[in-house]
Design an enzyme around this catalytic site. Structure first.
Site, PDB file in Angstrom:
ATOM      1  N   CYS A   2       0.730  -1.156  -0.025  1.00 17.39           N
ATOM      2  CA  CYS A   2       0.034  -0.107  -0.107  1.00 17.39           C
ATOM      3  C   CYS A   2       0.777   1.162  -0.006  1.00 17.39           C
ATOM      4  CB  CYS A   2      -0.859   0.014   1.260  1.00 17.39           C
ATOM      5  SG  CYS A   2      -1.722  -1.429   1.486  1.00 17.39           S
ATOM      6  N   ARG A  27       1.089   2.163  -5.995  1.00 15.47           N
ATOM      7  CA  ARG A  27       1.525   1.007  -4.787  1.00 15.47           C
ATOM      8  C   ARG A  27       0.173   0.241  -4.625  1.00 15.47           C
ATOM      9  NH1 ARG A  27       6.141   2.181  -2.232  1.00 15.47           N
ATOM     10  NH2 ARG A  27       5.364   0.825  -0.692  1.00 15.47           N
ATOM     11  N   TRP A  73      -3.681  -1.904  -1.169  1.00 12.19           N
ATOM     12  CA  TRP A  73      -3.335  -3.052  -2.241  1.00 12.19           C
ATOM     13  C   TRP A  73      -4.005  -4.153  -1.385  1.00 12.19           C
ATOM     14  CZ3 TRP A  73       0.449  -7.159  -3.169  1.00 12.19           C
ATOM     15  CH2 TRP A  73       0.374  -7.768  -4.479  1.00 12.19           C
ATOM     16  N   ASN A  99       1.124   0.124   5.930  1.00  5.68           N
ATOM     17  CA  ASN A  99       1.504  -0.737   4.694  1.00  5.68           C
ATOM     18  C   ASN A  99       2.565  -1.902   4.973  1.00  5.68           C
ATOM     19  OD1 ASN A  99       2.813  -1.439   2.463  1.00  5.68           O
ATOM     20  ND2 ASN A  99       4.425   0.039   2.300  1.00  5.68           N
ATOM     21  N   GLY A 100       1.990  -3.179   4.737  1.00  3.59           N
ATOM     22  CA  GLY A 100       2.854  -4.261   5.088  1.00  3.59           C
ATOM     23  C   GLY A 100       1.744  -5.573   5.543  1.00  3.59           C
ATOM     24  N   GLU A 483      11.231 -11.227 -20.941  1.00  3.64           N
ATOM     25  CA  GLU A 483      10.826 -10.075 -20.415  1.00  3.64           C
ATOM     26  C   GLU A 483       9.669  -9.298 -21.302  1.00  3.64           C
ATOM     27  OE1 GLU A 483      10.226  -6.225 -18.342  1.00  3.64           O
ATOM     28  OE2 GLU A 483      10.795  -8.282 -17.899  1.00  3.64           O
ATOM     29  N   LYS A 487       6.009  -8.248 -19.929  1.00  3.83           N
ATOM     30  CA  LYS A 487       5.419  -7.134 -20.137  1.00  3.83           C
ATOM     31  C   LYS A 487       4.131  -7.052 -20.843  1.00  3.83           C
ATOM     32  CE  LYS A 487       7.161  -4.574 -18.120  1.00  3.83           C
ATOM     33  NZ  LYS A 487       8.015  -5.271 -17.542  1.00  3.83           N
ATOM     34  N   GLU A 490       1.450  -8.572 -18.028  1.00  9.12           N
ATOM     35  CA  GLU A 490       0.959  -7.832 -16.838  1.00  9.12           C
ATOM     36  C   GLU A 490       0.278  -6.522 -17.195  1.00  9.12           C
ATOM     37  OE1 GLU A 490       4.170  -5.797 -14.794  1.00  9.12           O
ATOM     38  OE2 GLU A 490       5.757  -6.180 -16.481  1.00  9.12           O
ATOM     39  N   HIS A 506       9.727 -29.741 -28.802  1.00  9.18           N
ATOM     40  CA  HIS A 506       9.594 -30.795 -27.616  1.00  9.18           C
ATOM     41  C   HIS A 506       8.085 -30.529 -27.078  1.00  9.18           C
ATOM     42  CE1 HIS A 506      13.930 -31.583 -28.353  1.00  9.18           C
ATOM     43  NE2 HIS A 506      14.026 -30.305 -28.348  1.00  9.18           N
ATOM     44  N   LYS A 604       3.266  -1.868  -7.563  1.00  9.83           N
ATOM     45  CA  LYS A 604       4.792  -1.371  -8.253  1.00  9.83           C
ATOM     46  C   LYS A 604       5.953  -2.036  -7.595  1.00  9.83           C
ATOM     47  CE  LYS A 604       7.909   0.756 -10.554  1.00  9.83           C
ATOM     48  NZ  LYS A 604       7.962   0.173 -12.145  1.00  9.83           N
TER      49      LYS A 604
HETATM   50  C1  AGP Z   1       7.730  -5.595 -13.574  1.00 12.55           C
HETATM   51  O1  AGP Z   1       7.051  -4.713 -14.577  1.00 12.55           O
HETATM   52  C2  AGP Z   1       6.948  -5.827 -12.356  1.00 12.55           C
HETATM   53  N1  AGP Z   1       6.513  -4.489 -11.838  1.00 12.55           N
HETATM   54  C3  AGP Z   1       7.501  -6.717 -11.510  1.00 12.55           C
HETATM   55  O2  AGP Z   1       7.810  -8.212 -12.124  1.00 12.55           O
HETATM   56  C4  AGP Z   1       9.016  -6.220 -10.895  1.00 12.55           C
HETATM   57  O3  AGP Z   1       9.879  -6.379 -11.494  1.00 12.55           O
HETATM   58  C5  AGP Z   1       9.264  -7.184  -9.516  1.00 12.55           C
HETATM   59  O4  AGP Z   1       8.072  -7.303  -8.827  1.00 12.55           O
HETATM   60  C6  AGP Z   1      10.357  -6.940  -8.920  1.00 12.55           C
HETATM   61  O5  AGP Z   1      10.438  -5.486  -8.296  1.00 12.55           O
HETATM   62  P1  AGP Z   1      11.649  -4.888  -8.108  1.00 12.55           P
HETATM   63  O6  AGP Z   1      12.610  -4.735  -9.302  1.00 12.55           O
HETATM   64  O7  AGP Z   1      11.191  -3.427  -7.260  1.00 12.55           O
HETATM   65  O8  AGP Z   1      12.255  -5.621  -6.843  1.00 12.55           O
END
Ligand code: AGP
Length: 609
Positions: A2, A27, A73, A99-100, A483, A487, A490, A506, A604
């Site tokens: 959060c 967040r 979140w 937050n946590g 990657e 991308k 997500e 395979h 994030k």
């Molecule tokens: C990537 O676009 C995502 N936001 C997610 O996979 C991210 O890379 C992952 O949570 C790691 O985050 P960090 O680099 O802040 O540790």
């Protein structure tokens, strides 16, 4: 994960809280709420995005100059107004945002129910309000005593901002593992989960340590340790500017940050390459130290893990020492056997990802050197790692990482070159040529943005209806296809998989049918023909081959659509191929009309397990 924010000063708190929350919404955006102290504490909450709370506050006249706020979140309890923060203790004595995650909250609920406490929400956070209230009433030693006893009693991660009815006009904060920053200027004191929330007001910040607390008065901050003793903190200055946290005319932060890559790649190279020489002295990593490592472990999550997979190819090829890449969530519980002469590299944009932080601590517990490749200055991983190489991507707001990813690649290349040189695996000539080619990357990225964006925007709309997609390549091209696939998943919610091209036959090739989108990446000239024959196999099954390749590799015969990028050397191609991969994901998502910067169910940085 959060976002929390707080303000205590001369000005109306509501405006500062809502503005701060709007900068923290990446967040979490399941619900939002604020508590303002005027004559009494007034609480307003709303389910969903911040705009719903703004709607509620529209005709409210809130003049209080002290308040806390939260954007959620959801982890414990569904997104709802009832589960939204701030939460209050049974008699309203304690109002709190968090937050946590509190891991032992069920055990504490039982304890508190034995003391006649009742619970109205499904959250772990409500336990914090009541356990603080419980200690506050039991020992009558004031807020800091109640908060410190709570920190000893609860297990988990937290950054909290608390207001006590009997301490009007004060905000009390504490943290363990979750991020928190405290800012100050002539108009007051600010607290937030991340820099963008307070950057507009001040660049002067305090970093509060783990298991530390503080009282935010209108004109000063008093820090306490776990014994309740007052401790001194140094005010530090942040280098980022406000505009970095604004959209500057772009429709979304993701496309803005994609277009910032030439600049941030250049900035990151220039911060470590001086007079054609790599210099890591800022972080204390000497060539002798680098020379001593016999094994490298790269540990990270999500996209950062994908940087690790790319780095493995470059590091092993240049340094000839074994490199293992590990997912942090597995590494931390696998009791890994680590080479005492090894180096554990933690890659993280936020520097707060819980699994990566735990992996760092696992390595430190085993006495292994740790290096953080981190973007957020002063973040937990940055503070706990033995060495830190900062990436200079600036604040990254869009949940889908782009510019931070590119700067992490650059730092990984520099590390590989410096270790190889320290181990005399490469001579000065190769060293110089590698650096000469690297400094050309920003312009080559700019060339791709200038020349391929329109084309990708045009073809992307053709794929807005698809349900599945595949990304294939060999070697470093396979690494970067991981990657590309993430991308797309997500932000567009389209199911996608990345495959080592040689693996398709395979099993997975059975999924290829007419017009199945297959993004093929081929840059590595030593395995070019192998990749092309895999692309031909896919095309012969009806797959639509969208191929990314450099000018000097001929792909026209096999591709349904070609995206031609500038030439560079094999090691550096991920820095070029990732750009069209990011643009494909962005424009397909835009053509689906989705919220690019705040994809559903994501946040994030994931500060919970
Ligand atoms: C990537 O676009 C995502 N936001 C997610 O996979 C991210 O890379 C992952 O949570 C790691 O985050 P960090 O680099 O802040 O540790």
């Amino acid at each position: 994960m959060c976002g929390i924010v707080g303000y205590n000063g001369k000005n109306k708190a509501v405006d500062i809280l809502m503005d701060g929350l709007s900068k923290l919404e990446y967040r979490g955006y399941d619900s939002a709420g604020i508590a303002i102290f005027d004559k009494d504490i007034e609480i307003y909450k709303a389910k969903g995005k911040l705009v719903n709370l703004s709607e509620k506050l529209k005709d409210k006249d809130l003049n209080g100059t002290c308040g806390i706020g939260h954007t959620r979140w959801a982890t414990h309890g569904e997104p709802s107004e009832n589960n939204a923060h701030p939460h209050i203790s049974n008699d309203g004595n304690v109002t709190l945002v968090h937050n946590g995650i509190i891991e032992n909250y069920q055990e504490l609920i039982l304890k508190l129910e034995n003391h006649k406490y009742k619970f109205y929400s499904e959250t772990d956070t409500e336990v914090l309000t009541n356990i603080i209230d419980y200690y506050y009433k039991k020992y009558k030693l004031g807020p800091i005593d109640a908060i410190n006893r709570t920190m000893v009693r609860v297990r988990g991660s937290y950054a909290i901002a608390v207001m006590f009815k009997e301490y009007p006009g004060e905000i009390w904060v504490a943290r363990k593992d979750s991020p928190m920053i405290i800012g100050q200027n002539k108009d007051g004191v600010y607290v937030a989960s991340d820099v963008p929330a307070i950057l507009k007001y001040t660049k002067n910040v305090y970093y509060i340590g783990n298991m530390e607390a503080a009282c935010l008065k209108k004109d000063k901050v008093i820090f306490y340790d776990l014994n309740g003793d007052v401790i001194q903190k140094e005010l530090k200055r942040i280098k980022w500017d406000v505009s970095a946290a604004e959209k500057e005319g772009y429709e979304h932060f993701m496309i803005k940050e994609i277009n910032e890559q030439p600049e941030v790649i250049k900035r990151t190279i220039n911060s470590y390459v001086l007079d054609n020489k790599i210099d890591f002295s800022k972080c204390g990593l000497t060539r002798d130290k680098l020379k001593s490592y016999k094994q490298i472990y790269i540990v990270a999550c999500g996209s950062a893990y994908h940087v690790g997979v790319c780095a493995q190819y470059v590091l092993e090829d240049l340094t000839r020492i074994p490199v293992r890449v590990e997912m942090a969530s597995e590494f931390r519980y696998r009791k890994p056997i680590l080479n005492k002469n090894g180096l554990v590299i933690i890659i993280s944009q936020s520097g707060e990802t819980a699994d990566s932080l735990a992996a760092l601590r696992e390595a430190k517990n085993q006495g292994i050197d740790t290096l953080g490749i981190i973007n957020v200055v002063g973040s937990s991983i940055a503070r706990e790692a033995d060495y830190v190489l900062y990436t200079l991507a600036g604040p990254e707001i869009s949940v889908a990482t782009t510019k931070a990813f590119s700067t992490q690649l650059i730092v990984s290349y520099l590390l590989a070159i410096e270790i190889a040189s320290a181990k005399r695996k490469i001579n000065k000539k190769v060293y110089n040529n590698l650096l000469k080619e690297m400094v050309l990357l920003p312009d080559k990225v700019q060339y791709i943005l200038d020349n391929l964006t329109k084309d990708i925007q045009r073809i992307a709309s053709k794929f807005s209806h698809i349900k599945d997609a595949f990304y294939i390549g060999r070697g470093l091209d396979y690494a970067i296809s991981l990657e590309g696939s993430l991308k797309l998943k997500e932000v567009s919610y389209i199911h996608s998989e990345a495959y080592a091209a040689g693996e398709l036959k395979h099993g997975t090739i059975s999924l290829i049918e007419d017009n199945t989108l297959v993004v093929g990446i081929v840059t590595q000239n030593n395995i070019y023909e192998k990749s092309i024959s895999n692309f031909v196999e896919v095309k012969s099954r009806g797959g639509y081959m969208l191929i990314i390749a450099p000018e000097d590799l001929n792909i026209n015969k096999v591709s349904n659509h070609s995206l031609i990028i500038p030439n560079t050397i094999n090691y550096f191609y991920p820095s070029l191929t990732v750009i069209p991969l990011q643009l494909i994901s962005y424009y397909i998502t835009v053509s689906k009309g989705l919220d690019v910067d705040k994809p559903r169910n994501l946040a994030k940085s994931v500060t919970v397990e």
